[in-house]
Write a protein that holds these residues in place. Structure first.
Motif, PDB file in Angstrom:
ATOM      1  N   THR A 112      73.952  31.246  92.988  1.00  0.00           N
ATOM      2  CA  THR A 112      73.042  30.994  91.860  1.00  0.00           C
ATOM      3  C   THR A 112      73.793  30.661  90.568  1.00  0.00           C
ATOM      4  N   GLN A 118      72.133  28.019  88.343  1.00  0.00           N
ATOM      5  CA  GLN A 118      70.911  28.581  87.780  1.00  0.00           C
ATOM      6  C   GLN A 118      71.228  29.539  86.632  1.00  0.00           C
ATOM      7  N   ALA A 165      63.970  35.067  87.422  1.00  0.00           N
ATOM      8  CA  ALA A 165      65.314  34.674  87.855  1.00  0.00           C
ATOM      9  C   ALA A 165      66.365  35.630  87.306  1.00  0.00           C
ATOM     10  N   ASP A 168      66.810  24.156  91.827  1.00  0.00           N
ATOM     11  CA  ASP A 168      66.608  25.052  90.687  1.00  0.00           C
ATOM     12  C   ASP A 168      65.231  24.896  90.052  1.00  0.00           C
TER      13      ASP A 168
END
Length: 257
Positions: free
Chosen positions: A28, A31, A73, A133
Motif C-alpha cells: 500500500t 496509497q 484507508a 487506488d
C-alpha cells in the motif's frame, strides 16, 4: 514556526516512505504516499511527565488528521503509519511520544502538501496501481488505448460502481478496444481526427484519480508503449488536477476546436 515543523514532519514521512528501503516492499506504499500528501499532523502536549530520564519532560500525542474519505484507508494501514511516525519522531528535552491517534481532518484546512513524482520504467505497473487506488472517480484521456491489462483493471473498478470516463482518439488501432468498452457500457467519448487528411488528433495522455492526483506524460495505454522510452509523472496537486479536469471536461463535452 509550528506550522513549518508540522509540514516538515509530513514531508519527512513522505520522503522516508519513498526512499527508505524498509518501506519499498509495502503493497500500500503508493496509497500511503497519496494519503500523507493530504494529511496534517498535530503535536498535542500532555500534562503527565514522561519519566524517560529527562527532568520535566512531558508526553505528547501525535494526531494524524486525514480527509474523511481517506479515514478507512488510514485505519487499515494504522500499524504502518504508527511505525513510520515513531521512526521519524525526534524526542526532545521537553516532549516524548506517547501514542498516535488517527483523526478526521477539519474540512477546508489550508495549505495542503503537494507531491510530484516521475517514473521512466515499469510505467504500466504505475498506471495499474493508480487505477487500483481509485475509490470514486477515474477520468482518462489517452490518444491510443489497446492495453488489455489496463482494460481489465478498469473493468474491475466499473463493477465496483466507480465513475469511469474514457476519452480516446478515433484510430484504427483503437477500434477493438472501443468496441469492448462500449459493449461493457463504459462512458466513452471517441474524438474524431481533423485537419488536412485527418492528421490532427486528440493527443493527450492523462488519468485523473478521485480528483486527488493526476498521472500524465508520454505513455499511451498500448502494449507497444511498454517497449518505448516513455515518461509518467504523478502529481498530487489539487490546482494542477483542476486544470487537467477542466481540459478533460472540455474534451468530454466536445469543446476541442
Amino acid at each position: 514556526m509550528i506550522l513549518m515543523v508540522r509540514d516538515a514532519f509530513i514531508k519527512t514521512m513522505i520522503e522516508v516512505l519513498k526512499y527508505d528501503k524498509k518501506y519499498r516492499s509495502i503493497e500500500t506504499r503508493d496509497q500511503l504516499l497519496r494519503l500523507l500528501g493530504r494529511a496534517r499532523v498535530n503535536f498535542v502536549p500532555q500534562y503527565e511527565f514522561a519519566n524517560h530520564g529527562r527532568s520535566y519532560q512531558h508526553w505528547e500525542i501525535i494526531e494524524l488528521r486525514v480527509p474523511v474519505p481517506l479515514l478507512e484507508a488510514a485505519e487499515e494501514n494504522k500499524e504502518i503509519l504508527e511505525e513510520l511516525i515513531e521512526y521519524v519522531y525526534e524526542e526532545s528535552d521537553d516532549y516524548a511520544l506517547h501514542h498516535v491517534e488517527i483523526r478526521p481532518q477539519v474540512i477546508d484546512t489550508p495549505d495542503e502538501v503537494t507531491e510530484h513524482d516521475v517514473v521512466f520504467d515499469a510505467i504500466q505497473d504505475e498506471v495499474v496501481q493508480g487505477i487500483r487506488d481509485a475509490k470514486f472517480i477515474i477520468w482518462a484521456a489517452v490518444a491510443w488505448f489497446s492495453n488489455e491489462a489496463i482494460y481489465q483493471e478498469l473493468l474491475a473498478k466499473k463493477k465496483q460502481g466507480l465513475n469511469i470516463r474514457i476519452i480516446v482518439s478515433q484510430e484504427d488501432s483503437n477500434t477493438n478496444m472501443i468496441s469492448k468498452l462500449r459493449d461493457n457500457k463504459f462512458d466513452i467519448v471517441v474524438i474524431p481526427r481533423w485537419g488536412s487528411r485527418g492528421y490532427n488528433r486528440m493527443h493527450d495522455k492523462f488519468c485523473i484519480i478521485d480528483m486527488d492526483y493526476v498521472m500524465h506524460g508520454s505513455y499511451n495505454w498500448t502494449p507497444t508503449a511498454n517497449d518505448n522510452e516513455e515518461t509518467l509523472a504523478t502529481a498530487l496537486d489539487h490546482e494542477l488536477v483542476a486544470k487537467f479536469a477542466k481540459e478533460f471536461m472540455e474534451l468530454y463535452n466536445g469543446i476541442y476546436f
